[in-house]
Design a protein around this motif. Structure first.
Motif, PDB file in Angstrom:
ATOM      1  N   ARG A 116       3.316   4.156   1.414  1.00  0.00           N
ATOM      2  CA  ARG A 116       3.783   4.933   0.259  1.00  0.00           C
ATOM      3  C   ARG A 116       3.489   4.111  -0.985  1.00  0.00           C
ATOM      4  NH1 ARG A 116       8.323   5.589   3.584  1.00  0.00           N
ATOM      5  NH2 ARG A 116       9.581   4.183   2.307  1.00  0.00           N
ATOM      6  N   PRO A 117       3.639   4.687  -2.181  1.00  0.00           N
ATOM      7  CA  PRO A 117       3.313   3.928  -3.397  1.00  0.00           C
ATOM      8  C   PRO A 117       4.009   2.573  -3.506  1.00  0.00           C
ATOM      9  CG  PRO A 117       3.540   6.242  -3.933  1.00  0.00           C
ATOM     10  CD  PRO A 117       3.920   6.113  -2.490  1.00  0.00           C
ATOM     11  N   THR A 118       5.170   2.411  -2.878  1.00  0.00           N
ATOM     12  CA  THR A 118       5.874   1.126  -2.952  1.00  0.00           C
ATOM     13  C   THR A 118       6.073   0.472  -1.588  1.00  0.00           C
ATOM     14  OG1 THR A 118       8.024   2.240  -2.877  1.00  0.00           O
ATOM     15  CG2 THR A 118       7.097   1.783  -5.061  1.00  0.00           C
ATOM     16  N   VAL A 119       5.347   0.924  -0.565  1.00  0.00           N
ATOM     17  CA  VAL A 119       5.528   0.367   0.789  1.00  0.00           C
ATOM     18  C   VAL A 119       4.168   0.038   1.410  1.00  0.00           C
ATOM     19  CG1 VAL A 119       6.388   0.768   3.125  1.00  0.00           C
ATOM     20  CG2 VAL A 119       7.693   1.610   1.168  1.00  0.00           C
ATOM     21  N   SER A 128       3.464  -5.092  13.824  1.00  0.00           N
ATOM     22  CA  SER A 128       3.537  -4.652  12.426  1.00  0.00           C
ATOM     23  C   SER A 128       4.862  -4.999  11.780  1.00  0.00           C
ATOM     24  CB  SER A 128       3.307  -3.137  12.333  1.00  0.00           C
ATOM     25  OG  SER A 128       4.390  -2.437  12.919  1.00  0.00           O
ATOM     26  N   LEU A 129       4.840  -4.995  10.475  1.00  0.00           N
ATOM     27  CA  LEU A 129       6.045  -5.081   9.660  1.00  0.00           C
ATOM     28  C   LEU A 129       5.779  -4.385   8.336  1.00  0.00           C
ATOM     29  CD1 LEU A 129       5.213  -7.452   7.460  1.00  0.00           C
ATOM     30  CD2 LEU A 129       5.988  -8.985   9.268  1.00  0.00           C
ATOM     31  N   SER A 130       6.830  -4.131   7.588  1.00  0.00           N
ATOM     32  CA  SER A 130       6.710  -3.401   6.317  1.00  0.00           C
ATOM     33  C   SER A 130       7.197  -4.257   5.156  1.00  0.00           C
ATOM     34  CB  SER A 130       7.518  -2.103   6.372  1.00  0.00           C
ATOM     35  OG  SER A 130       6.992  -1.219   7.340  1.00  0.00           O
ATOM     36  N   TYR A 131       6.618  -3.985   3.999  1.00  0.00           N
ATOM     37  CA  TYR A 131       7.017  -4.623   2.751  1.00  0.00           C
ATOM     38  C   TYR A 131       7.277  -3.539   1.712  1.00  0.00           C
ATOM     39  CZ  TYR A 131       5.764  -9.492   3.826  1.00  0.00           C
ATOM     40  OH  TYR A 131       5.711 -10.760   4.348  1.00  0.00           O
ATOM     41  N   THR A 132       8.383  -3.690   1.007  1.00  0.00           N
ATOM     42  CA  THR A 132       8.652  -2.828  -0.141  1.00  0.00           C
ATOM     43  C   THR A 132       8.335  -3.619  -1.405  1.00  0.00           C
ATOM     44  OG1 THR A 132      10.397  -1.641   1.034  1.00  0.00           O
ATOM     45  CG2 THR A 132      10.380  -1.473  -1.373  1.00  0.00           C
ATOM     46  N   VAL A 133       7.474  -3.060  -2.236  1.00  0.00           N
ATOM     47  CA  VAL A 133       7.050  -3.758  -3.451  1.00  0.00           C
ATOM     48  C   VAL A 133       7.699  -3.102  -4.659  1.00  0.00           C
ATOM     49  CG1 VAL A 133       4.866  -4.407  -2.385  1.00  0.00           C
ATOM     50  CG2 VAL A 133       4.982  -2.333  -3.754  1.00  0.00           C
ATOM     51  N   PRO A 134       7.892  -3.865  -5.735  1.00  0.00           N
ATOM     52  CA  PRO A 134       8.464  -3.270  -6.948  1.00  0.00           C
ATOM     53  C   PRO A 134       7.578  -2.149  -7.483  1.00  0.00           C
ATOM     54  CG  PRO A 134       8.449  -5.669  -7.075  1.00  0.00           C
ATOM     55  CD  PRO A 134       7.632  -5.307  -5.885  1.00  0.00           C
ATOM     56  N   LEU A 159       2.493 -11.752   1.701  1.00  0.00           N
ATOM     57  CA  LEU A 159       1.873 -10.622   1.008  1.00  0.00           C
ATOM     58  C   LEU A 159       2.044 -10.834  -0.485  1.00  0.00           C
ATOM     59  CD1 LEU A 159       0.397  -7.895   1.421  1.00  0.00           C
ATOM     60  CD2 LEU A 159       2.633  -6.789   1.115  1.00  0.00           C
ATOM     61  N   TRP A 160       0.921 -10.852  -1.177  1.00  0.00           N
ATOM     62  CA  TRP A 160       0.900 -11.013  -2.629  1.00  0.00           C
ATOM     63  C   TRP A 160       0.383  -9.724  -3.252  1.00  0.00           C
ATOM     64  CZ3 TRP A 160       1.438 -15.902  -5.417  1.00  0.00           C
ATOM     65  CH2 TRP A 160       1.787 -16.962  -4.599  1.00  0.00           C
ATOM     66  N   LEU A 164       2.208 -11.504  -7.417  1.00  0.00           N
ATOM     67  CA  LEU A 164       3.617 -11.718  -7.066  1.00  0.00           C
ATOM     68  C   LEU A 164       3.739 -11.895  -5.558  1.00  0.00           C
ATOM     69  CD1 LEU A 164       6.692 -11.689  -7.754  1.00  0.00           C
ATOM     70  CD2 LEU A 164       6.611  -9.203  -7.383  1.00  0.00           C
ATOM     71  N   ALA A 165       4.342 -13.011  -5.138  1.00  0.00           N
ATOM     72  CA  ALA A 165       4.565 -13.261  -3.712  1.00  0.00           C
ATOM     73  C   ALA A 165       5.842 -12.564  -3.267  1.00  0.00           C
ATOM     74  CB  ALA A 165       4.653 -14.752  -3.449  1.00  0.00           C
ATOM     75  N   LEU A 166       5.719 -11.695  -2.260  1.00  0.00           N
ATOM     76  CA  LEU A 166       6.891 -11.038  -1.698  1.00  0.00           C
ATOM     77  C   LEU A 166       7.537 -11.961  -0.658  1.00  0.00           C
ATOM     78  CD1 LEU A 166       5.407  -7.449  -1.369  1.00  0.00           C
ATOM     79  CD2 LEU A 166       6.810  -8.388  -3.203  1.00  0.00           C
ATOM     80  N   PRO A 167       8.771 -11.692  -0.248  1.00  0.00           N
ATOM     81  CA  PRO A 167       9.442 -12.585   0.710  1.00  0.00           C
ATOM     82  C   PRO A 167       8.617 -12.763   1.991  1.00  0.00           C
ATOM     83  CG  PRO A 167      11.007 -11.020  -0.215  1.00  0.00           C
ATOM     84  CD  PRO A 167       9.653 -10.589  -0.676  1.00  0.00           C
ATOM     85  N   ARG A 168       8.479 -13.996   2.418  1.00  0.00           N
ATOM     86  CA  ARG A 168       7.700 -14.297   3.623  1.00  0.00           C
ATOM     87  C   ARG A 168       8.418 -13.771   4.867  1.00  0.00           C
ATOM     88  NH1 ARG A 168       6.414 -20.470   1.933  1.00  0.00           N
ATOM     89  NH2 ARG A 168       8.422 -20.108   0.906  1.00  0.00           N
ATOM     90  N   LYS A 169       7.610 -13.293   5.819  1.00  0.00           N
ATOM     91  CA  LYS A 169       8.134 -12.789   7.084  1.00  0.00           C
ATOM     92  C   LYS A 169       7.307 -13.360   8.227  1.00  0.00           C
ATOM     93  CE  LYS A 169       9.723  -8.487   4.933  1.00  0.00           C
ATOM     94  NZ  LYS A 169       9.769  -6.996   4.993  1.00  0.00           N
TER      95      LYS A 169
END
Length: 263
Positions: A116-119, A128-134, A159-160, A164-169
């Motif tokens: 999605r636009p922010t995922v 797999s895993l998911s990231y939510t971005v601003p 994930l950058w 911007l670096a998102l929280p590491r997983k």
């Protein structure tokens, strides 16, 4: 008479050997030069098979199951770590694939999928895993820069997005990405090189695609966001990319157009 004939033959043989030695000595440098130029020529042939796309973009004009770009990196060994970066520009709000790498054993060896636009959905080794971005603060669509880094030893994923670096997983610790990959831009593979879904196809523009067989440090990842990609000629600690936008080995399939960049 026999003795005279014998010694004459010996003198001729000795003279021939001496002249041969002198000739070889005189031409050794030339032979080395021929060998050197042959190696250089063969190297140039390999370089000509690659194309610099600096200042260009891939345009994916419409959704389909047949339009994509095949990347053809030289991967002699499995990947125990990597960094993959690219930029894209789209107004899609549905799910789409940016980078899809499959092997005969695992469909999603590496996958960067914008759900999605922010995922973002990220796959390594089939997990797999998911990231939510601003949400974007810009008005309307804009070029987005994404970098994915993974290390098998720790399983840590970075994930950058736009510097911007998102929280590491953590994902697929101890895994090794296989070498027999089908690597494509703009489609998501549900089998080895096939079963493409139009509803996951990319529509828009894509550029500056790079993959390294190492995890780049944070300062290098921030430079990529600023369009200052590290190169081995300048940054001696950075290896040559497996996939290099300025020396790309690729093949366009279907309706994908290589165009000059507008920005």
């Amino acid at each position: 008479a026999f003795e005279q004939t014998f010694w004459k033959a010996e003198r001729r043989r000795a003279l021939w050997c001496q002249r041969s030695t002198l000739w070889l000595s005189a031409h050794r440098d030339n032979m080395e030069q021929v060998r050197l130029w042959t190696l250089i020529f063969l190297g140039l042939l390999g370089a000509l098979a690659q194309t610099s796309l600096d200042g260009k973009v891939f345009v994916f004009p419409k959704s389909s199951t047949s339009a994509y770009v095949l990347l053809k990196p030289h991967m002699p060994e499995p990947l125990h770590q990597f960094t993959a970066c690219l930029r894209f520009y789209t107004d899609l709000t549905r799910e789409f694939s940016l980078l899809s790498c499959s092997s005969k054993n695992v469909d999603n060896e590496i996958l960067i999928l914008k759900h999605r636009p922010t995922v973002y959905n990220i796959y390594v080794g089939g997990n797999s895993l998911s990231y939510t971005v601003p949400a974007n603060t810009d008005q309307g669509s804009h070029w987005e820069n994404v970098c994915l880094a993974w290390n098998s030893t720790t399983g840590i994923i970075q994930l950058w997005v736009d510097g911007l670096a998102l929280p590491r997983k953590g994902l697929s610790k101890g895994y090794a990405v296989r070498t027999n990959l089908v690597m494509m831009l703009g489609q998501e593979q549900d089998s080895y090189g096939g079963r493409l879904d139009e509803q996951q196809s990319f529509v828009g523009e894509m550029a500056d695609v790079y993959i390294w067989d190492t995890v780049l440090p944070p300062e290098q990842l921030r430079r990529i966001w600023r369009k200052n990609v590290p190169t081995p000629l300048v940054d001696w600690m950075v290896p040559t990319p497996l996939v290099n936008w300025t020396a790309l080995n690729f093949e366009i399939k279907g309706y994908v157009v290589l165009e000059p960049a507008l920005d």
